[in-house]
Design a protein around this motif. Structure first.
Motif, PDB file in Angstrom:
ATOM      1  N   GLY A 167     131.422  70.627  -3.447  1.00  0.00           N
ATOM      2  CA  GLY A 167     130.896  69.273  -3.350  1.00  0.00           C
ATOM      3  C   GLY A 167     131.652  68.357  -2.406  1.00  0.00           C
ATOM      4  O   GLY A 167     131.233  67.213  -2.177  1.00  0.00           O
ATOM      5  N   ASP A 168     132.762  68.831  -1.826  1.00  0.00           N
ATOM      6  CA  ASP A 168     133.566  68.017  -0.909  1.00  0.00           C
ATOM      7  C   ASP A 168     133.142  68.181   0.544  1.00  0.00           C
ATOM      8  O   ASP A 168     133.777  67.614   1.440  1.00  0.00           O
ATOM      9  CB  ASP A 168     135.049  68.394  -1.037  1.00  0.00           C
ATOM     10  N   ALA A 169     132.088  68.932   0.800  1.00  0.00           N
ATOM     11  CA  ALA A 169     131.735  69.279   2.182  1.00  0.00           C
ATOM     12  C   ALA A 169     131.419  68.058   3.029  1.00  0.00           C
ATOM     13  O   ALA A 169     131.871  67.961   4.183  1.00  0.00           O
ATOM     14  CB  ALA A 169     130.559  70.254   2.195  1.00  0.00           C
ATOM     15  N   GLU A 170     130.646  67.110   2.521  1.00  0.00           N
ATOM     16  CA  GLU A 170     130.261  65.949   3.335  1.00  0.00           C
ATOM     17  C   GLU A 170     131.495  65.151   3.722  1.00  0.00           C
ATOM     18  O   GLU A 170     131.663  64.755   4.882  1.00  0.00           O
ATOM     19  CB  GLU A 170     129.277  65.078   2.561  1.00  0.00           C
ATOM     20  N   LEU A 171     132.378  64.917   2.762  1.00  0.00           N
ATOM     21  CA  LEU A 171     133.605  64.169   3.039  1.00  0.00           C
ATOM     22  C   LEU A 171     134.478  64.908   4.040  1.00  0.00           C
ATOM     23  O   LEU A 171     135.003  64.311   4.996  1.00  0.00           O
ATOM     24  CB  LEU A 171     134.379  63.959   1.739  1.00  0.00           C
ATOM     25  N   MET A 172     134.654  66.219   3.849  1.00  0.00           N
ATOM     26  CA  MET A 172     135.515  66.991   4.735  1.00  0.00           C
ATOM     27  C   MET A 172     134.960  67.027   6.154  1.00  0.00           C
ATOM     28  O   MET A 172     135.720  66.971   7.132  1.00  0.00           O
ATOM     29  CB  MET A 172     135.688  68.403   4.186  1.00  0.00           C
ATOM     30  N   HIS A 173     133.655  67.105   6.277  1.00  0.00           N
ATOM     31  CA  HIS A 173     133.072  67.100   7.616  1.00  0.00           C
ATOM     32  C   HIS A 173     133.304  65.751   8.288  1.00  0.00           C
ATOM     33  O   HIS A 173     133.643  65.681   9.483  1.00  0.00           O
ATOM     34  CB  HIS A 173     131.578  67.408   7.555  1.00  0.00           C
ATOM     35  N   ARG A 174     133.158  64.680   7.518  1.00  0.00           N
ATOM     36  CA  ARG A 174     133.391  63.346   8.084  1.00  0.00           C
ATOM     37  C   ARG A 174     134.842  63.175   8.513  1.00  0.00           C
ATOM     38  O   ARG A 174     135.127  62.628   9.587  1.00  0.00           O
ATOM     39  CB  ARG A 174     133.010  62.299   7.028  1.00  0.00           C
ATOM     40  N   LEU A 175     135.782  63.656   7.694  1.00  0.00           N
ATOM     41  CA  LEU A 175     137.207  63.533   8.014  1.00  0.00           C
ATOM     42  C   LEU A 175     137.584  64.371   9.222  1.00  0.00           C
ATOM     43  O   LEU A 175     138.202  63.878  10.177  1.00  0.00           O
ATOM     44  CB  LEU A 175     138.036  63.954   6.798  1.00  0.00           C
ATOM     45  N   HIS A 176     137.201  65.628   9.215  1.00  0.00           N
ATOM     46  CA  HIS A 176     137.673  66.545  10.260  1.00  0.00           C
ATOM     47  C   HIS A 176     136.838  66.491  11.539  1.00  0.00           C
ATOM     48  O   HIS A 176     137.127  67.223  12.486  1.00  0.00           O
ATOM     49  CB  HIS A 176     137.746  67.959   9.698  1.00  0.00           C
ATOM     50  N   SER A 177     135.848  65.605  11.567  1.00  0.00           N
ATOM     51  CA  SER A 177     135.106  65.360  12.804  1.00  0.00           C
ATOM     52  C   SER A 177     135.578  64.098  13.505  1.00  0.00           C
ATOM     53  O   SER A 177     135.108  63.806  14.613  1.00  0.00           O
ATOM     54  CB  SER A 177     133.602  65.235  12.493  1.00  0.00           C
ATOM     55  N   ARG A 178     136.484  63.366  12.890  1.00  0.00           N
ATOM     56  CA  ARG A 178     136.994  62.149  13.524  1.00  0.00           C
ATOM     57  C   ARG A 178     137.768  62.510  14.792  1.00  0.00           C
ATOM     58  O   ARG A 178     138.561  63.460  14.793  1.00  0.00           O
ATOM     59  CB  ARG A 178     137.883  61.367  12.564  1.00  0.00           C
ATOM     60  N   PRO A 179     137.594  61.767  15.868  1.00  0.00           N
ATOM     61  CA  PRO A 179     138.238  62.124  17.143  1.00  0.00           C
ATOM     62  C   PRO A 179     139.748  62.278  17.049  1.00  0.00           C
ATOM     63  O   PRO A 179     140.319  63.202  17.642  1.00  0.00           O
ATOM     64  CB  PRO A 179     137.844  60.969  18.077  1.00  0.00           C
ATOM     65  N   GLU A 180     140.416  61.366  16.316  1.00  0.00           N
ATOM     66  CA  GLU A 180     141.873  61.440  16.250  1.00  0.00           C
ATOM     67  C   GLU A 180     142.341  62.641  15.425  1.00  0.00           C
ATOM     68  O   GLU A 180     143.448  63.159  15.653  1.00  0.00           O
ATOM     69  CB  GLU A 180     142.461  60.133  15.680  1.00  0.00           C
ATOM     70  N   VAL A 181     141.523  63.118  14.470  1.00  0.00           N
ATOM     71  CA  VAL A 181     141.870  64.313  13.709  1.00  0.00           C
ATOM     72  C   VAL A 181     141.636  65.556  14.564  1.00  0.00           C
ATOM     73  O   VAL A 181     142.470  66.466  14.608  1.00  0.00           O
ATOM     74  CB  VAL A 181     141.062  64.377  12.397  1.00  0.00           C
TER      75      VAL A 181
END
Length: 370
Positions: A209-223
């Motif tokens: 269930g964490d997939a949406e959050l993880m995609h948002r976090l790890h798609s950020r340019p600075e990450v």
């Protein structure tokens, strides 16, 4: 290999199938979990299928050099599931072990008890090596394998077939005749009560269930810019990462965790740990926070919690962390946790379009942890 028809051990009875087992077999194999993870099972599964198994399928397993047992409750003799041996290779003293358990009997250690009982009986009858194959996402079965003394050996690429005609990998778990008794040791034990916390932040295992959050976090340019190569992950890759988080933990490949704020329960970021040298007792860590939670010391708290668990329950002797040389914020996090700079490794990591990236490495020993 000469096996007895009835084996009784560890609180279960292994016996031949009988006609009165029909309804319980249908109950077990018509269950959605069984339908998802077991190949070759008709869908829907009917009484006709169950009667065929009792009258023809199970006897054929014995004729072919394997075995097919009903798992029964010793007190009532009612069927709880099945366990058996297949794909025997007599020249190697090898066979494959498999099982399923009726829904009402799950969570009671039935599969583990039956697997241990049959494995030990097989070893006493001339078998030297047993393999147990699991679907990568079938973590309850992987826990059974570990509890029954089977060690993770690796992944068999496209060894399994799916109902849609596709292929998938299978994870191989192996127990040898001279392996020590009891559960197999794990490189990454479960977290105590499923969580690590200092009452400000908490870490728990990543979940589907964490997939949406993880995609948002790890798609950020600075990450993305601080990983190698600096390429944003696809949504499909993140979804698989979350689905496979528990399996990665059980196989010892990687521990992926979500960082949350204790007061609000809101997710703040993620962190992870993976072995770089099992024999040397060395692992590496990484972490990332969502923008709203940066600057509050949450990354440092998460690193401290993860490091304390690594040095304690996991028995790791040394932790390493690699960073982009200009990521000063990450350097401060590591230094506040007690990490020491060890050196710059030039061109160690892949970049974009054939380029190479430098890696500034830090390390932490148990006595360094602040």
């Amino acid at each position: 290999m000469s096996l007895r028809q009835v084996v009784e051990a560890y609180g279960v009875r292994l016996r031949p199938f009988r006609a009165e087992d029909t309804a319980d077999i249908v109950d077990g194999l018509a269950d959605p979990v069984s339908q998802r993870f077991m190949t070759g099972v008709p869908a829907p599964y009917t009484e006709v299928d169950a009667r065929w198994w009792i009258e023809a399928g199970a006897p054929a397993a014995w004729t072919g050099g394997g075995a097919a047992y009903a798992i029964a409750d010793p007190a009532t003799d009612r069927l709880l599931g099945t366990v058996g041996l297949s794909n025997p290779v007599p020249a190697r003293g090898q066979a494959e072990i498999g099982y399923w358990v009726c829904p009402a009997a799950r969570g009671r250690g039935v599969a583990t008890a039956a697997t241990r009982a049959l494995a030990e009986h097989a070893f006493g009858s001339g078998t030297a090596r047993l393999e147990l194959l699991t679907h990568p996402e079938n973590t309850p079965s992987q826990r059974v394998a570990l509890a029954a003394g089977f060690r993770y050996e690796g992944s068999r690429r496209s060894a399994g077939s799916a109902r849609d005609g596709g292929r998938h990998d299978l994870l191989a778990w192996v127990r040898l005749v001279d392996d020590p008794p009891g559960p197999a040791a794990r490189l990454l034990p479960d977290l105590p009560d499923g969580v690590l916390t200092d009452q400000v932040v908490a870490l728990r295992r990543l979940a589907p269930g964490d997939a949406e959050l993880m995609h948002r976090l790890h798609s950020r340019p600075e990450v993305v810019a601080n990983q190698a190569p600096p390429v944003p992950p696809t949504r499909e890759a993140i979804e698989r990462r979350c689905r496979m988080a528990e399996s990665g933990w059980l196989t010892g490949e990687i521990a992926r965790l979500l960082i949350t704020d204790v007061a609000s329960g809101q997710p703040a970021g993620s962190c992870g740990l993976s072995y770089t040298d099992v024999a040397g007792g060395e692992a590496s860590i990484g972490y990332a926070l969502l923008p709203d939670w940066r600057g509050r010391g949450y990354a440092t708290r998460a690193v401290r919690l993860l490091a304390a668990w690594a040095f304690g329950a996991a028995g790791i002797a040394r932790l390493a962390a690699g960073t982009v040389p200009d990521n000063s914020a990450s350097h401060r996090v590591l230094e506040r946790a007690g990490f020491h700079r060890e050196g710059l490794q030039r061109g160690r990591l892949p970049g974009l379009e054939g380029t190479r990236l430098d890696d500034l490495t830090f390390a932490l020993l148990p006595g360094d942890l602040r």
